[in-house]
Design an enzyme around this catalytic site. Structure first.
Site, PDB file in Angstrom:
ATOM      1  N   ARG A  28      -2.728  10.563   2.890  1.00 39.70           N
ATOM      2  CA  ARG A  28      -3.627  11.045   3.942  1.00 39.70           C
ATOM      3  C   ARG A  28      -4.375  12.270   3.440  1.00 39.70           C
ATOM      4  O   ARG A  28      -3.741  13.185   2.932  1.00 39.70           O
ATOM      5  CB  ARG A  28      -2.811  11.440   5.171  1.00 39.70           C
ATOM      6  CG  ARG A  28      -2.120  10.275   5.801  1.00 39.70           C
ATOM      7  CD  ARG A  28      -1.500  10.725   7.112  1.00 39.70           C
ATOM      8  NE  ARG A  28      -0.649   9.656   7.613  1.00 39.70           N
ATOM      9  CZ  ARG A  28       0.495   9.875   8.235  1.00 39.70           C
ATOM     10  NH1 ARG A  28       0.915  11.108   8.439  1.00 39.70           N
ATOM     11  NH2 ARG A  28       1.213   8.853   8.662  1.00 39.70           N
ATOM     12  N   ARG A  66       0.860  -1.180   0.000  1.00 32.29           N
ATOM     13  CA  ARG A  66       0.000   0.000   0.000  1.00 32.29           C
ATOM     14  C   ARG A  66       0.896   1.230   0.000  1.00 32.29           C
ATOM     15  O   ARG A  66       2.079   1.148   0.342  1.00 32.29           O
ATOM     16  CB  ARG A  66      -0.901   0.002   1.231  1.00 32.29           C
ATOM     17  CG  ARG A  66      -0.164  -0.277   2.543  1.00 32.29           C
ATOM     18  CD  ARG A  66      -1.126  -0.401   3.708  1.00 32.29           C
ATOM     19  NE  ARG A  66      -1.652   0.895   4.108  1.00 32.29           N
ATOM     20  CZ  ARG A  66      -1.034   1.724   4.954  1.00 32.29           C
ATOM     21  NH1 ARG A  66       0.134   1.406   5.477  1.00 32.29           N
ATOM     22  NH2 ARG A  66      -1.566   2.869   5.284  1.00 32.29           N
ATOM     23  N   ARG A  94      18.756   9.938   0.392  1.00 36.04           N
ATOM     24  CA  ARG A  94      18.349  10.896   1.424  1.00 36.04           C
ATOM     25  C   ARG A  94      19.554  11.433   2.179  1.00 36.04           C
ATOM     26  O   ARG A  94      20.648  10.866   2.096  1.00 36.04           O
ATOM     27  CB  ARG A  94      17.327  10.308   2.380  1.00 36.04           C
ATOM     28  CG  ARG A  94      17.689   8.939   2.906  1.00 36.04           C
ATOM     29  CD  ARG A  94      16.527   8.345   3.690  1.00 36.04           C
ATOM     30  NE  ARG A  94      16.919   7.083   4.308  1.00 36.04           N
ATOM     31  CZ  ARG A  94      16.190   6.421   5.186  1.00 36.04           C
ATOM     32  NH1 ARG A  94      15.033   6.904   5.592  1.00 36.04           N
ATOM     33  NH2 ARG A  94      16.626   5.277   5.684  1.00 36.04           N
ATOM     34  N   GLU A 124      22.892   8.971   2.085  1.00 40.93           N
ATOM     35  CA  GLU A 124      22.636   7.530   2.056  1.00 40.93           C
ATOM     36  C   GLU A 124      22.454   7.069   0.614  1.00 40.93           C
ATOM     37  O   GLU A 124      21.682   7.651  -0.142  1.00 40.93           O
ATOM     38  CB  GLU A 124      21.361   7.277   2.869  1.00 40.93           C
ATOM     39  CG  GLU A 124      21.109   5.842   3.204  1.00 40.93           C
ATOM     40  CD  GLU A 124      19.931   5.712   4.158  1.00 40.93           C
ATOM     41  OE1 GLU A 124      19.976   6.268   5.278  1.00 40.93           O
ATOM     42  OE2 GLU A 124      18.949   5.066   3.766  1.00 40.93           O
ATOM     43  N   TYR A 130      12.866  -8.111   7.575  1.00 38.38           N
ATOM     44  CA  TYR A 130      13.080  -6.784   8.109  1.00 38.38           C
ATOM     45  C   TYR A 130      12.284  -6.665   9.403  1.00 38.38           C
ATOM     46  O   TYR A 130      11.085  -6.912   9.438  1.00 38.38           O
ATOM     47  CB  TYR A 130      12.650  -5.673   7.141  1.00 38.38           C
ATOM     48  CG  TYR A 130      12.854  -4.345   7.806  1.00 38.38           C
ATOM     49  CD1 TYR A 130      14.125  -3.775   7.860  1.00 38.38           C
ATOM     50  CD2 TYR A 130      11.819  -3.706   8.475  1.00 38.38           C
ATOM     51  CE1 TYR A 130      14.350  -2.605   8.560  1.00 38.38           C
ATOM     52  CE2 TYR A 130      12.035  -2.530   9.176  1.00 38.38           C
ATOM     53  CZ  TYR A 130      13.295  -1.985   9.207  1.00 38.38           C
ATOM     54  OH  TYR A 130      13.530  -0.832   9.910  1.00 38.38           O
ATOM     55  N   ARG A 173      19.786  -6.021   0.327  1.00 35.69           N
ATOM     56  CA  ARG A 173      20.257  -4.704  -0.083  1.00 35.69           C
ATOM     57  C   ARG A 173      21.105  -4.143   1.044  1.00 35.69           C
ATOM     58  O   ARG A 173      20.888  -4.449   2.214  1.00 35.69           O
ATOM     59  CB  ARG A 173      19.088  -3.754  -0.343  1.00 35.69           C
ATOM     60  CG  ARG A 173      18.470  -3.941  -1.715  1.00 35.69           C
ATOM     61  CD  ARG A 173      17.497  -2.824  -2.026  1.00 35.69           C
ATOM     62  NE  ARG A 173      16.425  -2.745  -1.073  1.00 35.69           N
ATOM     63  CZ  ARG A 173      16.048  -1.628  -0.438  1.00 35.69           C
ATOM     64  NH1 ARG A 173      16.675  -0.487  -0.641  1.00 35.69           N
ATOM     65  NH2 ARG A 173      15.030  -1.642   0.399  1.00 35.69           N
ATOM     66  N   ASP A 181      11.553  -3.974  12.630  1.00 33.04           N
ATOM     67  CA  ASP A 181      11.810  -2.748  13.384  1.00 33.04           C
ATOM     68  C   ASP A 181      12.296  -3.136  14.767  1.00 33.04           C
ATOM     69  O   ASP A 181      12.092  -4.263  15.214  1.00 33.04           O
ATOM     70  CB  ASP A 181      10.527  -1.920  13.492  1.00 33.04           C
ATOM     71  CG  ASP A 181      10.354  -0.960  12.320  1.00 33.04           C
ATOM     72  OD1 ASP A 181      11.366  -0.484  11.785  1.00 33.04           O
ATOM     73  OD2 ASP A 181       9.188  -0.697  11.960  1.00 33.04           O
TER      74      ASP A 181
HETATM   75  P1  FDA Z   1      21.142  -6.677  14.485  1.00 32.68           P
HETATM   76  O1  FDA Z   1      21.594  -6.725  13.066  1.00 32.68           O
HETATM   77  O2  FDA Z   1      20.954  -5.361  15.105  1.00 32.68           O
HETATM   78  O3  FDA Z   1      22.175  -7.489  15.378  1.00 32.68           O
HETATM   79  C1  FDA Z   1      22.778  -8.687  14.956  1.00 32.68           C
HETATM   80  C2  FDA Z   1      24.158  -8.758  15.582  1.00 32.68           C
HETATM   81  O4  FDA Z   1      24.714 -10.046  15.355  1.00 32.68           O
HETATM   82  C3  FDA Z   1      25.143  -7.751  15.001  1.00 32.68           C
HETATM   83  O5  FDA Z   1      25.697  -6.987  16.035  1.00 32.68           O
HETATM   84  C4  FDA Z   1      26.179  -8.639  14.301  1.00 32.68           C
HETATM   85  O6  FDA Z   1      27.470  -8.091  14.345  1.00 32.68           O
HETATM   86  C5  FDA Z   1      26.086  -9.907  15.121  1.00 32.68           C
HETATM   87  N1  FDA Z   1      26.575 -11.089  14.411  1.00 32.68           N
HETATM   88  C6  FDA Z   1      26.229 -11.524  13.175  1.00 32.68           C
HETATM   89  N2  FDA Z   1      26.897 -12.649  12.852  1.00 32.68           N
HETATM   90  C7  FDA Z   1      27.685 -12.942  13.921  1.00 32.68           C
HETATM   91  C8  FDA Z   1      28.614 -13.989  14.198  1.00 32.68           C
HETATM   92  N3  FDA Z   1      28.874 -14.944  13.289  1.00 32.68           N
HETATM   93  N4  FDA Z   1      29.251 -13.988  15.383  1.00 32.68           N
HETATM   94  C9  FDA Z   1      29.008 -13.028  16.300  1.00 32.68           C
HETATM   95  N5  FDA Z   1      28.124 -12.005  16.090  1.00 32.68           N
HETATM   96  C10 FDA Z   1      27.477 -11.972  14.908  1.00 32.68           C
HETATM   97  N6  FDA Z   1      14.159  -0.066  13.376  1.00 32.68           N
HETATM   98  C11 FDA Z   1      13.283   0.821  13.913  1.00 32.68           C
HETATM   99  O7  FDA Z   1      12.506   0.460  14.783  1.00 32.68           O
HETATM  100  N7  FDA Z   1      13.322   2.125  13.515  1.00 32.68           N
HETATM  101  C12 FDA Z   1      14.191   2.578  12.568  1.00 32.68           C
HETATM  102  O8  FDA Z   1      14.168   3.768  12.226  1.00 32.68           O
HETATM  103  C13 FDA Z   1      15.102   1.644  11.989  1.00 32.68           C
HETATM  104  N8  FDA Z   1      15.985   2.035  11.053  1.00 32.68           N
HETATM  105  C14 FDA Z   1      16.801   1.109  10.444  1.00 32.68           C
HETATM  106  C15 FDA Z   1      17.659   1.511   9.448  1.00 32.68           C
HETATM  107  C16 FDA Z   1      18.476   0.571   8.815  1.00 32.68           C
HETATM  108  C17 FDA Z   1      19.395   1.012   7.727  1.00 32.68           C
HETATM  109  C18 FDA Z   1      18.399  -0.786   9.200  1.00 32.68           C
HETATM  110  C19 FDA Z   1      19.221  -1.829   8.504  1.00 32.68           C
HETATM  111  C20 FDA Z   1      17.556  -1.166  10.213  1.00 32.68           C
HETATM  112  C21 FDA Z   1      16.748  -0.225  10.849  1.00 32.68           C
HETATM  113  N9  FDA Z   1      15.908  -0.599  11.880  1.00 32.68           N
HETATM  114  C22 FDA Z   1      15.057   0.317  12.428  1.00 32.68           C
HETATM  115  C23 FDA Z   1      15.847  -2.001  12.320  1.00 32.68           C
HETATM  116  C24 FDA Z   1      16.760  -2.312  13.493  1.00 32.68           C
HETATM  117  O9  FDA Z   1      18.100  -2.087  13.133  1.00 32.68           O
HETATM  118  C25 FDA Z   1      16.500  -3.788  13.822  1.00 32.68           C
HETATM  119  O10 FDA Z   1      15.257  -3.913  14.401  1.00 32.68           O
HETATM  120  C26 FDA Z   1      17.484  -4.363  14.734  1.00 32.68           C
HETATM  121  O11 FDA Z   1      18.738  -4.244  14.145  1.00 32.68           O
HETATM  122  C27 FDA Z   1      17.154  -5.823  14.922  1.00 32.68           C
HETATM  123  O12 FDA Z   1      18.027  -6.339  15.850  1.00 32.68           O
HETATM  124  P2  FDA Z   1      18.700  -7.752  15.673  1.00 32.68           P
HETATM  125  O13 FDA Z   1      19.272  -8.020  16.995  1.00 32.68           O
HETATM  126  O14 FDA Z   1      17.756  -8.716  15.090  1.00 32.68           O
HETATM  127  O15 FDA Z   1      19.817  -7.550  14.532  1.00 32.68           O
END
Ligand code: FDA
Length: 388
Positions: free
Chosen positions: A180, A176, A285, A308, A359, A254, A361
């Site tokens: 607004r 969607r 942006r 970015e 993905y 990506r 949040d």
């Molecule tokens: P996350 O990726 O944060 O953590 C995973 C960790 O595992 C990392 O620290 C990594 O280094 C580690 N790891 C991976 N492989 C490993 C290995 N083999 N050994 C040891 N460590 C390892 N959310 C929101 O609510 N508002 C927002 O505005 C945004 N904006 C946003 C922008 C961008 C560009 C992205 C990519 C994401 C967001 N998010 C967001 C989402 C937010 O980043 C997301 O919810 C969290 O990262 C999720 O947390 P995780 O713990 O799942 O992953």
């Protein structure tokens, strides 16, 4: 150090929420392995060395949720400011509020519209393509908002995000497009929103600060797994395809490139986020981080901005957004089956953004980690229920 009762791989919001709950609610010793030199995953933030302004190293993070449990849990570790997210978009020399709302429509079409007039106008323009005739993203977008708004605010931006012409992208990329018919220009419509008063890293550090949580930085799970004690359950939040040595193929992501610049002005763009909708500008942006915290003291003679750029990830790049092609979906099905088997055989649970190829949040990552503790780890530790 004492033998851990749980190993958590990754110190993002998913891993830290699991570690915090298992240590403080279930009273178990947890070791968190983190590949990077800092905790917090992608939500990590730091002081910009030239301006002292808090910047988000892996892209801007705005906290918002309608989940009361997540909101109450988050507030154990931080207070939130009254920040309300708003986004503007530059197009053809003009600046417009997003998501498209009545102000955008009046400004774009150059006259005053009532809500009903604007609704009728957009319905008429969207009628150019019937929903049943839609074959690609471009047609889908036109069927939702009409061609003029699509061409101004969606076509160039989407093309830059995906490095692919919208006529070649599947319609399913957008479910969607919010339009607004009021002057409400808030980006999120969740019940709760705000930024952590002392920054993201302070929040994440408070989650990790428990005598039964040991964090090992610069420690890649795959380099140390052979040395981990046997028979200890693991929560893995790294990339699920990497865990299985890509045996069902690589999942597509990506990534983003960030270009930081310090400018000799007190205010560059007057707002935290400016989208660049047009194709002739290569970035999608610009973030100006001072505006996320108007309540803080900031230098008045300089500011830090981050441009970015979006592209497909290659091996070694940070995976940010799942591409989710049909081929990715079928690979993911195979990985899910392997993961279920691994849970049964080796007590490994998969979670978070990378561990589920989704993905999420921040509030979703926290919420799903709380559910994993409730539904899998608490029954395991307290009732002896097998994990898989
Ligand atoms: P996350 O990726 O944060 O953590 C995973 C960790 O595992 C990392 O620290 C990594 O280094 C580690 N790891 C991976 N492989 C490993 C290995 N083999 N050994 C040891 N460590 C390892 N959310 C929101 O609510 N508002 C927002 O505005 C945004 N904006 C946003 C922008 C961008 C560009 C992205 C990519 C994401 C967001 N998010 C967001 C989402 C937010 O980043 C997301 O919810 C969290 O990262 C999720 O947390 P995780 O713990 O799942 O992953």
């Amino acid at each position: 150090s004492a033998r851990p009762e749980l190993v958590v791989v990754g110190s993002g919001f998913f891993g830290l929420t699991v570690a915090e709950r298992v240590a403080s609610r279930l009273g178990r010793r947890v070791v968190v392995l983190e590949r990077r030199g800092h905790i917090g995953g992608n939500a990590y933030s730091e002081r910009d060395p030239d301006t002292g302004i808090e910047i988000h190293r892996y892209g801007a993070h705005l906290f918002h949720t309608s989940n009361e449990r997540v909101w109450n849990y988050a507030r154990r570790f931080t207070e939130f400011t009254g920040y309300r997210h708003r986004v503007f978009s530059r197009h053809a020399g003009g600046i417009y509020p997003l998501p498209v709302n009545l102000a955008t429509i009046c400004q774009f079409f150059g006259r005053a519209f009532t809500p009903d007039e604007a609704r009728a106008l957009i319905a008429e323009q969207a009628a150019e393509i019937h929903p049943a005739e839609v074959t690609n993203l471009e047609e889908k977008a036109i069927s939702l908002v009409g061609r003029p708004l699509y061409e101004a605010f969606i076509r160039g931006y989407t093309k830059k995000q995906w490095q692919t012409d919208p006529t070649e992208l599947p319609a399913a990329v957008i479910a969607r497009l919010p339009v607004r018919f009021t002057f409400d220009d808030r980006y999120f419509d969740d019940t709760h929103e705000g930024l952590p008063v002392d920054g993201y890293t302070a929040w994440l550090e408070r989650m990790a600060d428990h005598p039964d949580i040991e964090i090992r930085l610069r420690t890649d799970f795959f380099a140390v797994r052979a040395d981990l004690p046997a028979g200890v359950p693991t929560v893995f939040t790294g990339p699920i395809d990497r865990y299985f040595d890509h045996r069902a193929g690589e999942l597509g992501w990506r990534t983003l490139d960030f270009e930081r610049e310090v400018l000799p002005v007190g205010d560059f763009q007057g707002t935290p986020v400016m989208n660049y909708a047009d194709e002739d500008v290569p970035f999608t942006r610009i973030h100006e981080f001072r505006h996320f915290h108007p309540e803080r003291e900031h230098p008045t003679d300089r500011t830090v901005v981050v441009r970015e750029f979006s592209r497909f990830a290659r091996p070694g790049d940070e995976p940010y957004y799942p591409v989710n092609t049909p081929a990715d979906r079928s690979r993911l099905e195979r990985y899910r089956a392997l993961a279920a088997e691994e849970t049964r055989r080796r007590m490994v649970l998969f979670g978070g953004r990378l561990g589920t190829y989704q993905y999420l949040d921040m509030h979703m990552a926290i919420g799903s980690a709380l559910s994993m503790v409730d539904n899998r780890l608490r029954p395991f530790f307290e009732d002896g229920t097998p994990l898989g």
